[in-house]
Design an enzyme around this catalytic site. Structure first.
Site, PDB file in Angstrom:
ATOM      1  N   LYS A 199     -14.677 -51.170 -25.217  1.00 26.40           N
ATOM      2  CA  LYS A 199     -15.180 -50.188 -26.186  1.00 26.40           C
ATOM      3  C   LYS A 199     -14.071 -49.217 -26.499  1.00 26.40           C
ATOM      4  O   LYS A 199     -13.157 -49.016 -25.680  1.00 26.40           O
ATOM      5  CB  LYS A 199     -16.372 -49.426 -25.609  1.00 26.40           C
ATOM      6  CG  LYS A 199     -17.280 -48.813 -26.647  1.00 26.40           C
ATOM      7  CD  LYS A 199     -18.255 -49.838 -27.205  1.00 26.40           C
ATOM      8  CE  LYS A 199     -19.184 -49.244 -28.238  1.00 26.40           C
ATOM      9  NZ  LYS A 199     -20.287 -50.163 -28.564  1.00 26.40           N
TER      10      LYS A 199
HETATM   11  P1  NAD Z   1     -24.942 -45.185 -37.328  1.00 31.94           P
HETATM   12  O1  NAD Z   1     -23.840 -44.226 -37.307  1.00 31.94           O
HETATM   13  O2  NAD Z   1     -25.058 -46.123 -38.465  1.00 31.94           O
HETATM   14  O3  NAD Z   1     -26.340 -44.378 -37.257  1.00 31.94           O
HETATM   15  C1  NAD Z   1     -26.657 -43.455 -36.274  1.00 31.94           C
HETATM   16  C2  NAD Z   1     -27.982 -42.793 -36.658  1.00 31.94           C
HETATM   17  O4  NAD Z   1     -28.396 -41.914 -35.610  1.00 31.94           O
HETATM   18  C3  NAD Z   1     -27.899 -41.931 -37.923  1.00 31.94           C
HETATM   19  O5  NAD Z   1     -29.089 -42.093 -38.664  1.00 31.94           O
HETATM   20  C4  NAD Z   1     -27.840 -40.508 -37.371  1.00 31.94           C
HETATM   21  O6  NAD Z   1     -28.369 -39.557 -38.281  1.00 31.94           O
HETATM   22  C5  NAD Z   1     -28.722 -40.654 -36.163  1.00 31.94           C
HETATM   23  N1  NAD Z   1     -28.488 -39.611 -35.176  1.00 31.94           N
HETATM   24  C6  NAD Z   1     -27.319 -39.037 -34.784  1.00 31.94           C
HETATM   25  N2  NAD Z   1     -27.540 -38.093 -33.856  1.00 31.94           N
HETATM   26  C7  NAD Z   1     -28.868 -38.092 -33.637  1.00 31.94           C
HETATM   27  C8  NAD Z   1     -29.717 -37.334 -32.792  1.00 31.94           C
HETATM   28  N3  NAD Z   1     -29.230 -36.409 -31.983  1.00 31.94           N
HETATM   29  N4  NAD Z   1     -31.045 -37.606 -32.842  1.00 31.94           N
HETATM   30  C9  NAD Z   1     -31.538 -38.549 -33.671  1.00 31.94           C
HETATM   31  N5  NAD Z   1     -30.795 -39.292 -34.495  1.00 31.94           N
HETATM   32  C10 NAD Z   1     -29.479 -39.048 -34.472  1.00 31.94           C
HETATM   33  O7  NAD Z   1     -24.912 -45.939 -35.931  1.00 31.94           O
HETATM   34  P2  NAD Z   1     -25.518 -47.347 -35.556  1.00 31.94           P
HETATM   35  O8  NAD Z   1     -24.476 -48.368 -35.748  1.00 31.94           O
HETATM   36  O9  NAD Z   1     -26.858 -47.505 -36.199  1.00 31.94           O
HETATM   37  O10 NAD Z   1     -25.697 -47.178 -33.970  1.00 31.94           O
HETATM   38  C11 NAD Z   1     -26.854 -46.596 -33.385  1.00 31.94           C
HETATM   39  C12 NAD Z   1     -26.951 -47.025 -31.930  1.00 31.94           C
HETATM   40  O11 NAD Z   1     -26.991 -48.448 -31.872  1.00 31.94           O
HETATM   41  C13 NAD Z   1     -25.766 -46.617 -31.037  1.00 31.94           C
HETATM   42  O12 NAD Z   1     -26.245 -46.371 -29.731  1.00 31.94           O
HETATM   43  C14 NAD Z   1     -24.898 -47.849 -31.042  1.00 31.94           C
HETATM   44  O13 NAD Z   1     -24.058 -47.921 -29.898  1.00 31.94           O
HETATM   45  C15 NAD Z   1     -25.964 -48.917 -31.013  1.00 31.94           C
HETATM   46  N6  NAD Z   1     -25.528 -50.240 -31.453  1.00 31.94           N
HETATM   47  C16 NAD Z   1     -25.026 -50.445 -32.703  1.00 31.94           C
HETATM   48  C17 NAD Z   1     -24.668 -51.724 -33.086  1.00 31.94           C
HETATM   49  C18 NAD Z   1     -24.189 -52.034 -34.477  1.00 31.94           C
HETATM   50  O14 NAD Z   1     -24.013 -53.214 -34.777  1.00 31.94           O
HETATM   51  N7  NAD Z   1     -23.997 -51.063 -35.351  1.00 31.94           N
HETATM   52  C19 NAD Z   1     -24.776 -52.787 -32.186  1.00 31.94           C
HETATM   53  C20 NAD Z   1     -25.302 -52.549 -30.925  1.00 31.94           C
HETATM   54  C21 NAD Z   1     -25.676 -51.265 -30.572  1.00 31.94           C
END
Ligand code: NAD
Length: 418
Positions: free
Chosen positions: A107
């Site tokens: 990561k």
């Molecule tokens: P992203 O940046 O697209 O979205 C994050 C979202 O969380 C946004 O809507 C933001 O407004 C919201 N957010 C931020 N702080 C917050 C808070 N304090 N309370 C509530 N909402 C809040 O990110 P993403 O890619 O959707 O990732 C989200 C989660 O999923 C992370 O934990 C990431 O590690 C995990 N993840 C993502 C992927 C991927 O393919 N993108 C894969 C596996 C896991």
């Protein structure tokens, strides 16, 4: 306030200990599993738009490559820390193993506030960071992907920076790229599609009819939005609550997440969407719904609020949303947790497909991508479910037991731990 330690790497190590105990692993082996193999910290200057220079700190942690090249996303966030990146790289290791794809775990992250930076500042920061970590990444070594506040544009800049140094295009160096430079169809929604398949499998076993069931999603980014959309459009579920960093919205009658996205793009938040009531992110977690999908950040379900979770299924779109203490409480209450390393494994699975397509220079249809993802997710879910039933452990411990056993097997064959 939660009473447990919320340092994500402390939590990641406790999760290894818990599964290690059930697997009766030797202490020496457990020690190896609780250490990242390699860690790189880089401090690098970036010229800001106002002419000043700012020094940013970034990390790349390569946790384990027993089963294949390192793989893992890059996060841009003001709370990024070395321990957070260590935890995320550790979880990537178990995620790739539980999905049974041939990768290790890594990561990366930069401490920054991307919301306050212009596109050109982000580009300069990304290229400099890519250049600094280029000594340890590459298509055969370690393949980055997007994570919180990074996207396909970020990946395109990284791919271009690495390609400039090679003198030819190296599409296999990152995944989550735009389609026109070697991205895969279906990658944008892959994490959420996998999460949907995992939810479907869990619901089947809980005898819950997904059609008409109520769903609350925390986080309305890449993972949360597509999950809400797919649960509604493909499985007929009713989305009653979603949230972002500014707060959440609730409507008993439900709403169409696609319309909410249009509203968010116009106003900057889901809050205020017509016909809904404003709720806090904390309230959202405690709603009386069938399915909860924490899909934002870590440590949102702790010993403090776990007892108030009313959902039947918690499908972890985010990495690390639940602490080990909260896991115990949810298990006793009968909430079925689909643990992050399984639930959101669809993202890395289609990243793997993207990498395979790049290396082969042969691209698949969206239907081929979705079908293969469905097969891998359904098999991975079944493996964890069987372990959960046989060993009478919660789903997270079961997933860790499956994943750690696979990594240990690779160690034994390779002679890393004879
Ligand atoms: P992203 O940046 O697209 O979205 C994050 C979202 O969380 C946004 O809507 C933001 O407004 C919201 N957010 C931020 N702080 C917050 C808070 N304090 N309370 C509530 N909402 C809040 O990110 P993403 O890619 O959707 O990732 C989200 C989660 O999923 C992370 O934990 C990431 O590690 C995990 N993840 C993502 C992927 C991927 O393919 N993108 C894969 C596996 C896991």
């Amino acid at each position: 306030m939660a009473k447990e330690n919320l340092n994500p790497f402390v939590i990641a190590k406790e999760q290894i200990d818990r599964a290690g105990k059930k697997l009766k692993l030797e202490p020496g082996l457990l020690e190896i599993l609780k250490h990242p193999k390699r860690e790189l910290t880089v401090n690098f200057p970036v010229k800001m738009d106002d002419g000043t220079t700012k020094v940013f700190t970034g990390y790349r942690v390569q946790y384990n490559d027993a089963r294949g090249p390192f793989k893992g996303g890059i996060r841009y966030h003001w709370n990024v820390s070395l321990d957070e990146v260590r935890a995320l790289s550790c979880w990537m290791t178990w995620k790739c193993a539980v999905m049974d794809i041939p990768y290790g775990g890594a990561k990366g992250g930069i401490i920054c506030n991307p919301k306050e930076m212009s596109k050109s500042e982000l580009e300069r920061m990304t290229r400099r960071y890519a250049s600094e970590i280029s000594i340890i990444i590459g298509p055969q070594k370690d393949i980055p992907a997007p994570d919180v506040y990074t996207d396909s544009q970020t990946m395109a800049w990284i791919m271009d920076t690495l390609s400039m140094n090679q003198g030819f295009a190296v599409p296999g160096s990152v995944t989550g790229k735009p389609i026109s430079i070697g991205g895969s169809l279906g990658r944008d929604e892959a994490t959420s599609r996998g999460l949907m398949y995992a939810t479907r499998e869990a619901a089947k076993r809980m005898k819950l009819n997904v059609k008409g069931s109520t769903v609350a999603v925390q986080g309305f980014g890449n993972v949360g939005y597509h999950y809400a959309r797919l649960m509604q459009d493909e499985l007929g579920a009713k989305i009653v609550a979603v949230s972002d960093s500014k707060g959440g919205i609730y409507s008993e009658r439900g709403f169409d997440p696609k319309q909410v996205l249009v509203y968010k793009e116009k106003t900057g938040s889901v809050v205020g969407y017509p016909g809904t009531k404003k709720i806090s992110n904390e309230d959202l977690l405690e709603l009386d719904v069938d399915i909860l999908a924490p899909s934002a950040l870590e440590n949102v379900i702790t010993s403090e609020n776990a007892d108030r979770i009313r959902a039947k299924i918690s499908a972890e779109g985010a990495n690390g949303p639940t602490t080990p203490e909260a896991d115990d409480i949810l298990f006793k209450k009968g909430v079925l947790v689909i643990p992050d390393i399984l639930a959101n494994g669809g993202g890395v699975t289609v990243s793997y497909f993207e990498w395979v397509q790049d290396l082969a220079n042969f691209f698949w249809t969206k239907q081929e991508v979705d079908q293969r993802l469905e097969g891998i997710m359904t098999r991975a879910f079944e493996g964890v479910w069987n372990m959960h039933n046989e060993k009478k452990v919660d789903m997270r411990q079961a997933a860790y037991m499956v994943a750690i056993s696979r990594v240990v097997e690779a160690y034994k064959w390779r002679g890393i731990y004879p």
